[in-house]
Scaffold this motif. Structure first.
Motif, PDB file in Angstrom:
ATOM      1  N   LYS A  47       0.830  -1.212   0.000  1.00  0.00           N
ATOM      2  CA  LYS A  47       0.000   0.000   0.000  1.00  0.00           C
ATOM      3  C   LYS A  47       0.863   1.260   0.000  1.00  0.00           C
ATOM      4  O   LYS A  47       0.579   2.214  -0.719  1.00  0.00           O
ATOM      5  CB  LYS A  47      -0.942   0.019   1.210  1.00  0.00           C
ATOM      6  N   ALA A  50       2.417   1.636  -3.467  1.00  0.00           N
ATOM      7  CA  ALA A  50       1.423   2.065  -4.460  1.00  0.00           C
ATOM      8  C   ALA A  50       1.074   3.538  -4.289  1.00  0.00           C
ATOM      9  O   ALA A  50       0.957   4.282  -5.269  1.00  0.00           O
ATOM     10  CB  ALA A  50       0.166   1.197  -4.348  1.00  0.00           C
ATOM     11  N   ALA A  51       0.941   3.980  -3.048  1.00  0.00           N
ATOM     12  CA  ALA A  51       0.598   5.382  -2.792  1.00  0.00           C
ATOM     13  C   ALA A  51       1.740   6.303  -3.203  1.00  0.00           C
ATOM     14  O   ALA A  51       1.506   7.358  -3.796  1.00  0.00           O
ATOM     15  CB  ALA A  51       0.256   5.576  -1.317  1.00  0.00           C
ATOM     16  N   LEU A  67      -5.634   4.756  -1.552  1.00  0.00           N
ATOM     17  CA  LEU A  67      -4.744   3.614  -1.818  1.00  0.00           C
ATOM     18  C   LEU A  67      -4.172   3.046  -0.525  1.00  0.00           C
ATOM     19  O   LEU A  67      -3.793   1.877  -0.465  1.00  0.00           O
ATOM     20  CB  LEU A  67      -3.618   4.010  -2.749  1.00  0.00           C
TER      21      LEU A  67
END
Length: 73
Positions: A47, A50-51, A67
């Motif tokens: 996470k 991805a962010a 996200l």
């Protein structure tokens, strides 16, 4: 002992990712102390990664926070 070292490295990596994400969000959108704490609560490496990647093209802070499984408060 090796397990402890691995866990310490993982914790350091996660804290580093959180720091970078906070800096990037602060620079691009601004960030509240509450949002910083919310980001600090995220420990999922996928996470966080991805962010951090999404912030480059994000049009809003909410896109990035979603996200992470967070919503702005």
């Amino acid at each position: 002992m090796i397990k402890g070292e691995r866990e310490a490295k993982r914790k350091g990596f996660i804290e580093g990712m959180q720091d970078i994400l906070i800096i990037m969000i602060r620079h691009k959108f601004g960030i509240s102390p509450q949002e910083k704490e919310m980001i600090r609560s995220v420990t999922d490496e996928a996470k966080l990664d991805a962010a951090a990647e999404a912030i480059l093209d994000a049009k809003s802070k909410d896109e990035v926070l979603k996200l992470l499984g967070l919503g702005s408060k």
